[in-house]
Enzyme design. Structure first.
Site, PDB file in Angstrom:
ATOM      1  N   THR A   6       0.846  -1.190   0.000  1.00 32.60           N
ATOM      2  CA  THR A   6       0.000   0.000   0.000  1.00 32.60           C
ATOM      3  C   THR A   6       0.883   1.242   0.000  1.00 32.60           C
ATOM      4  O   THR A   6       2.011   1.183  -0.483  1.00 32.60           O
ATOM      5  CB  THR A   6      -0.958  -0.027   1.206  1.00 32.60           C
ATOM      6  N   VAL A  30       0.815   4.513   2.612  1.00 36.43           N
ATOM      7  CA  VAL A  30       1.307   5.086   3.866  1.00 36.43           C
ATOM      8  C   VAL A  30       2.074   4.028   4.654  1.00 36.43           C
ATOM      9  O   VAL A  30       3.103   4.313   5.266  1.00 36.43           O
ATOM     10  CB  VAL A  30       0.139   5.657   4.719  1.00 36.43           C
ATOM     11  N   CYS A  31       1.591   2.789   4.608  1.00 36.58           N
ATOM     12  CA  CYS A  31       2.186   1.695   5.395  1.00 36.58           C
ATOM     13  C   CYS A  31       3.691   1.550   5.189  1.00 36.58           C
ATOM     14  O   CYS A  31       4.439   1.482   6.175  1.00 36.58           O
ATOM     15  CB  CYS A  31       1.477   0.374   5.101  1.00 36.58           C
ATOM     16  N   PRO A  32       4.198   1.518   3.947  1.00 34.35           N
ATOM     17  CA  PRO A  32       5.647   1.342   3.814  1.00 34.35           C
ATOM     18  C   PRO A  32       6.450   2.507   4.383  1.00 34.35           C
ATOM     19  O   PRO A  32       7.562   2.310   4.852  1.00 34.35           O
ATOM     20  CB  PRO A  32       5.868   1.179   2.310  1.00 34.35           C
ATOM     21  N   LEU A  41       6.599   1.730   8.175  1.00 31.23           N
ATOM     22  CA  LEU A  41       7.438   0.566   8.465  1.00 31.23           C
ATOM     23  C   LEU A  41       8.905   0.856   8.175  1.00 31.23           C
ATOM     24  O   LEU A  41       9.794   0.397   8.910  1.00 31.23           O
ATOM     25  CB  LEU A  41       6.945  -0.648   7.688  1.00 31.23           C
TER      26      LEU A  41
END
Length: 187
Positions: free
Chosen positions: A44, A46-48, A51
């Site tokens: 996706t 925003v997720c990376p 993380l």
């Protein structure tokens, strides 16, 4: 609903960690400080960024004795594929937990039932397995590893210094407060 000082619920899941598939359970979170970091899905947007931010600060988390467990409702196989193909996710050395049954997301109260995805939820677990910090944000709002580190330092300080509390904007080495009748109305 999960609350501050509540104990984490039992779980067991498959995870991807340092090139291997491993089992993770609630027992792994006990005996040390842990961060359980929920995010909606692999591959996706925003997720990376979140993380990767955790990955770039992972050494600092480790110095504080904190282990990170990122969790999404994807399978551990998907975590490996994402790790192998994304430059940002390829930096991750912490545990990436698969939660395809959504048991863990449901246990922590972050599951979006109709979507089968987790909200962005951050939980700081103390060595006794009790939740000491909770942050849940809207899907489009990313979180900061630096801010999380500050919260961890405050929580660890308070845990090791009974009778003291950390005021707003507290940084490691700053003055703390000792709540007493003498302070009432003077702050």
């Amino acid at each position: 609903m999960v609350t501050i000082n509540s104990s984490i619920k039992p779980f067991s899941a498959d995870a991807f960690h340092n090139g291997k598939f491993v089992k993770v359970s609630d027992a792994d979170l006990k005996g040390k400080w842990s961060v359980v970091f929920f995010y909606p899905a692999d591959f996706t947007f925003v997720c990376p960024t979140e993380l990767e931010d955790l990955a770039e600060n992972y050494a600092t988390f480790q110095k504080l004795g904190v282990e990170i467990y990122s969790v999404s409702t994807d399978k551990h196989f998907t975590h490996k594929a994402w790790h192998d193909t994304s430059p940002a996710i390829g930096k991750i050395q912490y545990v990436m937990v698969g939660d395809p049954t959504a048991e863990i997301a449901r246990n922590f109260g972050v599951l979006i039932e109709e979507a089968g995805l987790a909200n962005r939820g951050t939980f700081l677990i103390d060595p006794e397995g009790k939740i000491q910090y909770i942050e849940i944000t809207a899907g489009g709002v990313g979180r900061s590893a630096t801010e999380l580190l500050e919260k961890i330092q405050s929580a660890q300080y308070v845990a090791s210094h009974p009778g003291e509390v950390c005021p707003a904007k507290w940084k490691e080495g700053s003055e703390t407060l000792k709540p007493s009748l003498d302070l009432v109305g003077k702050i």
